[in-house]
Design a protein around this motif. Structure first.
Motif, PDB file in Angstrom:
ATOM      1  N   VAL A  66       0.841  -1.203   0.000  1.00 24.16           N
ATOM      2  CA  VAL A  66       0.000   0.000   0.000  1.00 24.16           C
ATOM      3  C   VAL A  66       0.874   1.250   0.000  1.00 24.16           C
ATOM      4  CG1 VAL A  66      -1.717   1.294   1.313  1.00 24.16           C
ATOM      5  CG2 VAL A  66      -1.933  -1.172   1.099  1.00 24.16           C
ATOM      6  N   GLU A  67       1.956   1.239   0.763  1.00 22.82           N
ATOM      7  CA  GLU A  67       2.871   2.382   0.794  1.00 22.82           C
ATOM      8  C   GLU A  67       3.537   2.600  -0.559  1.00 22.82           C
ATOM      9  OE1 GLU A  67       5.691   1.904   3.937  1.00 22.82           O
ATOM     10  OE2 GLU A  67       4.269   2.504   5.480  1.00 22.82           O
ATOM     11  N   GLU A  68       3.862   1.517  -1.274  1.00 26.63           N
ATOM     12  CA  GLU A  68       4.494   1.639  -2.589  1.00 26.63           C
ATOM     13  C   GLU A  68       3.567   2.315  -3.587  1.00 26.63           C
ATOM     14  OE1 GLU A  68       5.700  -2.285  -3.664  1.00 26.63           O
ATOM     15  OE2 GLU A  68       7.403  -2.287  -2.303  1.00 26.63           O
ATOM     16  N   LEU A  69       2.265   2.184  -3.403  1.00 27.18           N
ATOM     17  CA  LEU A  69       1.317   2.826  -4.303  1.00 27.18           C
ATOM     18  C   LEU A  69       1.330   4.342  -4.165  1.00 27.18           C
ATOM     19  CD1 LEU A  69      -1.739   0.420  -3.927  1.00 27.18           C
ATOM     20  CD2 LEU A  69      -0.173   0.587  -5.871  1.00 27.18           C
ATOM     21  N   THR A  70       1.696   4.840  -2.986  1.00 24.62           N
ATOM     22  CA  THR A  70       1.688   6.283  -2.754  1.00 24.62           C
ATOM     23  C   THR A  70       3.002   6.955  -3.111  1.00 24.62           C
ATOM     24  OG1 THR A  70       2.385   6.005  -0.447  1.00 24.62           O
ATOM     25  CG2 THR A  70       0.012   6.038  -0.889  1.00 24.62           C
ATOM     26  N   VAL A  71       4.065   6.178  -3.363  1.00 28.27           N
ATOM     27  CA  VAL A  71       5.373   6.741  -3.685  1.00 28.27           C
ATOM     28  C   VAL A  71       5.329   7.313  -5.095  1.00 28.27           C
ATOM     29  CG1 VAL A  71       7.812   6.208  -4.070  1.00 28.27           C
ATOM     30  CG2 VAL A  71       6.596   5.161  -2.172  1.00 28.27           C
TER      31      VAL A  71
END
Length: 150
Positions: A66-71
């Motif tokens: 999920v964090e990788e989607l916001t990068v």
């Protein structure tokens, strides 16, 4: 009947295919059954229940994914927006855009004439729904022609 290979051994490929398909169907059955039992307790409406059961085969995202989607990507990693929004096929075999917010973008994209064009246009789509809509515009006979000409 049992088939033998060139060395006289039993050909196991039909058995492997049967076992593989049985295992896949069993996994799908267990996932659906588990989700039905879970959804009965949680869902507030039948549509919500149906949606949960339809997504039974999907894996959940962990915190890192999920964090990788916001990068935000930088430099060469920037993604191309390409064909945008919901698109439909008209009579001239061209894809036209039905989005109200982005009417100007790529309104007359032709269907692919080669596998290279198909791959290029598919990679340019960012959202999964857009990719699925793009693939739905191409008929199976067109896919066969693209594959045989590749």
């Amino acid at each position: 009947t049992v088939k033998l290979d060139a060395n006289g051994y039993i050909d196991s490929t039909p058995f492997e295919k049967d076992i593989r398909s049985a295992l896949e169907s069993d996994i799908k059955y267990r996932q659906t059954d588990y989700m039905k039992k879970r959804a009965v307790k949680v869902a507030k409406s039948y549509d919500e229940f149906k949606g949960m059961v339809a997504c039974a085969h999907l894996k959940t995202l962990n915190h890192k994914e999920v964090e990788e989607l916001t990068v935000q990507k930088k430099g060469w990693q920037k993604s191309y927006t390409g064909i945008n929004s919901t698109s439909l096929l008209n009579d001239n075999n061209t894809v036209f855009n039905t989005s109200q917010t982005n009417m100007i973008t790529t309104s007359t994209t032709k269907l692919p004439k080669s596998m290279m064009e198909l791959g290029r246009d598919f990679r340019r789509l960012q959202q999964l729904d857009n990719k699925i809509n793009y693939l739905h515009t191409i008929t199976t006979s067109k896919f066969k022609k693209l594959i045989t000409n590749a």
